[in-house]
Design a protein around this motif. Structure first.
Motif, PDB file in Angstrom:
ATOM      1  N   VAL A   7      -6.276  15.956  22.176  1.00  0.00           N
ATOM      2  CA  VAL A   7      -6.972  17.154  21.708  1.00  0.00           C
ATOM      3  C   VAL A   7      -6.527  17.454  20.274  1.00  0.00           C
ATOM      4  CG1 VAL A   7      -7.400  19.598  22.133  1.00  0.00           C
ATOM      5  CG2 VAL A   7      -6.990  18.066  24.063  1.00  0.00           C
ATOM      6  N   THR A   8      -7.483  17.671  19.388  1.00  0.00           N
ATOM      7  CA  THR A   8      -7.200  18.126  18.027  1.00  0.00           C
ATOM      8  C   THR A   8      -7.980  19.414  17.821  1.00  0.00           C
ATOM      9  OG1 THR A   8      -6.959  15.853  17.266  1.00  0.00           O
ATOM     10  CG2 THR A   8      -7.262  17.536  15.575  1.00  0.00           C
ATOM     11  N   THR A   9      -7.260  20.485  17.460  1.00  0.00           N
ATOM     12  CA  THR A   9      -7.887  21.796  17.310  1.00  0.00           C
ATOM     13  C   THR A   9      -7.640  22.351  15.914  1.00  0.00           C
ATOM     14  OG1 THR A   9      -7.539  22.251  19.658  1.00  0.00           O
ATOM     15  CG2 THR A   9      -8.007  24.142  18.256  1.00  0.00           C
ATOM     16  N   LEU A  10      -8.698  22.855  15.305  1.00  0.00           N
ATOM     17  CA  LEU A  10      -8.626  23.619  14.057  1.00  0.00           C
ATOM     18  C   LEU A  10      -8.982  25.047  14.431  1.00  0.00           C
ATOM     19  CD1 LEU A  10     -10.587  21.164  11.796  1.00  0.00           C
ATOM     20  CD2 LEU A  10      -8.187  21.736  11.524  1.00  0.00           C
ATOM     21  N   GLN A  11      -8.055  25.982  14.198  1.00  0.00           N
ATOM     22  CA  GLN A  11      -8.290  27.371  14.595  1.00  0.00           C
ATOM     23  C   GLN A  11      -7.723  28.306  13.545  1.00  0.00           C
ATOM     24  OE1 GLN A  11      -6.235  28.582  18.147  1.00  0.00           O
ATOM     25  NE2 GLN A  11      -7.462  30.417  18.378  1.00  0.00           N
ATOM     26  N   ALA A  12      -8.467  29.353  13.237  1.00  0.00           N
ATOM     27  CA  ALA A  12      -8.010  30.363  12.281  1.00  0.00           C
ATOM     28  C   ALA A  12      -8.837  31.623  12.461  1.00  0.00           C
ATOM     29  CB  ALA A  12      -8.145  29.853  10.851  1.00  0.00           C
ATOM     30  N   ALA A  13      -8.403  32.665  11.787  1.00  0.00           N
ATOM     31  CA  ALA A  13      -9.171  33.915  11.787  1.00  0.00           C
ATOM     32  C   ALA A  13     -10.517  33.665  11.108  1.00  0.00           C
ATOM     33  CB  ALA A  13      -8.397  34.997  11.042  1.00  0.00           C
ATOM     34  N   PRO A  14     -11.545  34.410  11.483  1.00  0.00           N
ATOM     35  CA  PRO A  14     -12.869  34.190  10.893  1.00  0.00           C
ATOM     36  C   PRO A  14     -12.891  34.310   9.365  1.00  0.00           C
ATOM     37  CG  PRO A  14     -13.041  35.634  12.791  1.00  0.00           C
ATOM     38  CD  PRO A  14     -11.571  35.435  12.519  1.00  0.00           C
ATOM     39  N   ASP A  15     -11.998  35.103   8.795  1.00  0.00           N
ATOM     40  CA  ASP A  15     -12.012  35.278   7.336  1.00  0.00           C
ATOM     41  C   ASP A  15     -10.971  34.418   6.627  1.00  0.00           C
ATOM     42  OD1 ASP A  15      -9.844  36.598   8.351  1.00  0.00           O
ATOM     43  OD2 ASP A  15     -10.103  38.408   7.152  1.00  0.00           O
ATOM     44  N   SER A  19      -6.577  27.214   0.482  1.00  0.00           N
ATOM     45  CA  SER A  19      -6.449  27.193  -0.974  1.00  0.00           C
ATOM     46  C   SER A  19      -5.411  26.150  -1.341  1.00  0.00           C
ATOM     47  CB  SER A  19      -6.034  28.576  -1.487  1.00  0.00           C
ATOM     48  OG  SER A  19      -4.715  28.876  -1.063  1.00  0.00           O
ATOM     49  N   GLU A  20      -5.172  25.984  -2.622  1.00  0.00           N
ATOM     50  CA  GLU A  20      -4.191  25.000  -3.073  1.00  0.00           C
ATOM     51  C   GLU A  20      -2.763  25.403  -2.721  1.00  0.00           C
ATOM     52  OE1 GLU A  20      -4.621  23.761  -7.119  1.00  0.00           O
ATOM     53  OE2 GLU A  20      -6.800  23.816  -6.982  1.00  0.00           O
ATOM     54  N   THR A  21      -2.507  26.689  -2.537  1.00  0.00           N
ATOM     55  CA  THR A  21      -1.137  27.143  -2.291  1.00  0.00           C
ATOM     56  C   THR A  21      -0.845  27.474  -0.840  1.00  0.00           C
ATOM     57  OG1 THR A  21      -1.759  29.417  -2.810  1.00  0.00           O
ATOM     58  CG2 THR A  21      -0.926  28.081  -4.625  1.00  0.00           C
ATOM     59  N   ALA A  22      -1.847  27.677  -0.037  1.00  0.00           N
ATOM     60  CA  ALA A  22      -1.626  28.030   1.371  1.00  0.00           C
ATOM     61  C   ALA A  22      -2.618  27.282   2.248  1.00  0.00           C
ATOM     62  CB  ALA A  22      -1.796  29.530   1.580  1.00  0.00           C
ATOM     63  N   THR A  23      -2.187  26.921   3.435  1.00  0.00           N
ATOM     64  CA  THR A  23      -3.074  26.249   4.382  1.00  0.00           C
ATOM     65  C   THR A  23      -3.271  27.164   5.581  1.00  0.00           C
ATOM     66  OG1 THR A  23      -2.220  24.116   3.668  1.00  0.00           O
ATOM     67  CG2 THR A  23      -3.455  24.149   5.721  1.00  0.00           C
ATOM     68  N   ALA A  24      -4.353  27.886   5.581  1.00  0.00           N
ATOM     69  CA  ALA A  24      -4.645  28.795   6.686  1.00  0.00           C
ATOM     70  C   ALA A  24      -5.171  28.044   7.903  1.00  0.00           C
ATOM     71  CB  ALA A  24      -5.656  29.835   6.248  1.00  0.00           C
ATOM     72  N   VAL A  25      -5.806  26.909   7.653  1.00  0.00           N
ATOM     73  CA  VAL A  25      -6.384  26.128   8.736  1.00  0.00           C
ATOM     74  C   VAL A  25      -5.775  24.730   8.701  1.00  0.00           C
ATOM     75  CG1 VAL A  25      -8.513  25.254   9.755  1.00  0.00           C
ATOM     76  CG2 VAL A  25      -8.542  27.421   8.522  1.00  0.00           C
ATOM     77  N   ALA A  26      -5.098  24.350   9.766  1.00  0.00           N
ATOM     78  CA  ALA A  26      -4.485  23.025   9.853  1.00  0.00           C
ATOM     79  C   ALA A  26      -4.685  22.488  11.264  1.00  0.00           C
ATOM     80  CB  ALA A  26      -3.003  23.110   9.530  1.00  0.00           C
ATOM     81  N   PRO A  27      -4.856  21.179  11.414  1.00  0.00           N
ATOM     82  CA  PRO A  27      -5.060  20.614  12.738  1.00  0.00           C
ATOM     83  C   PRO A  27      -3.805  20.713  13.602  1.00  0.00           C
ATOM     84  CG  PRO A  27      -4.952  18.869  11.102  1.00  0.00           C
ATOM     85  CD  PRO A  27      -4.915  20.162  10.363  1.00  0.00           C
ATOM     86  N   VAL A  28      -4.009  20.998  14.889  1.00  0.00           N
ATOM     87  CA  VAL A  28      -2.931  21.021  15.877  1.00  0.00           C
ATOM     88  C   VAL A  28      -3.300  19.992  16.938  1.00  0.00           C
ATOM     89  CG1 VAL A  28      -1.740  22.404  17.619  1.00  0.00           C
ATOM     90  CG2 VAL A  28      -2.411  23.441  15.450  1.00  0.00           C
ATOM     91  N   ARG A  29      -2.387  19.071  17.208  1.00  0.00           N
ATOM     92  CA  ARG A  29      -2.648  18.018  18.192  1.00  0.00           C
ATOM     93  C   ARG A  29      -1.899  18.319  19.488  1.00  0.00           C
ATOM     94  NH1 ARG A  29      -2.964  15.764  13.244  1.00  0.00           N
ATOM     95  NH2 ARG A  29      -4.696  14.369  12.850  1.00  0.00           N
ATOM     96  N   SER A  30      -2.573  18.025  20.609  1.00  0.00           N
ATOM     97  CA  SER A  30      -1.977  18.223  21.927  1.00  0.00           C
ATOM     98  C   SER A  30      -2.663  17.265  22.897  1.00  0.00           C
ATOM     99  CB  SER A  30      -2.133  19.674  22.387  1.00  0.00           C
ATOM    100  OG  SER A  30      -3.503  20.009  22.490  1.00  0.00           O
TER     101      SER A  30
END
Length: 56
Positions: A7-15, A19-30
């Motif tokens: 399972v690979t999930t990309l999850q984040a708040a709708p907003d 950006s180049e300095t922060a990764t709000a959305v990153a893959p999580v594997r399980s």
């Protein structure tokens, strides 16, 4: 117990935004150990989820 799926999930708040300095959305594997001819999987809210199920 059923077969397993990767399972690979990309999850984040709708907003959230990436950006180049922060990764709000990153893959999580399980793994998910309940694959059968018919099974139920609960997908996280605000996500894109990939289930990799090997064929017999």
């Amino acid at each position: 117990m059923g077969r397993k799926a990767a399972v690979t999930t990309l999850q984040a708040a709708p907003d959230a935004v990436n950006s180049e300095t922060a990764t709000a959305v990153a893959p999580v594997r399980s793994t998910f150990a309940g694959v059968a001819d018919r099974f139920t999987y609960t997908f996280p809210a605000n996500s894109v989820t990939l289930l990799r199920i090997k064929q017999k």
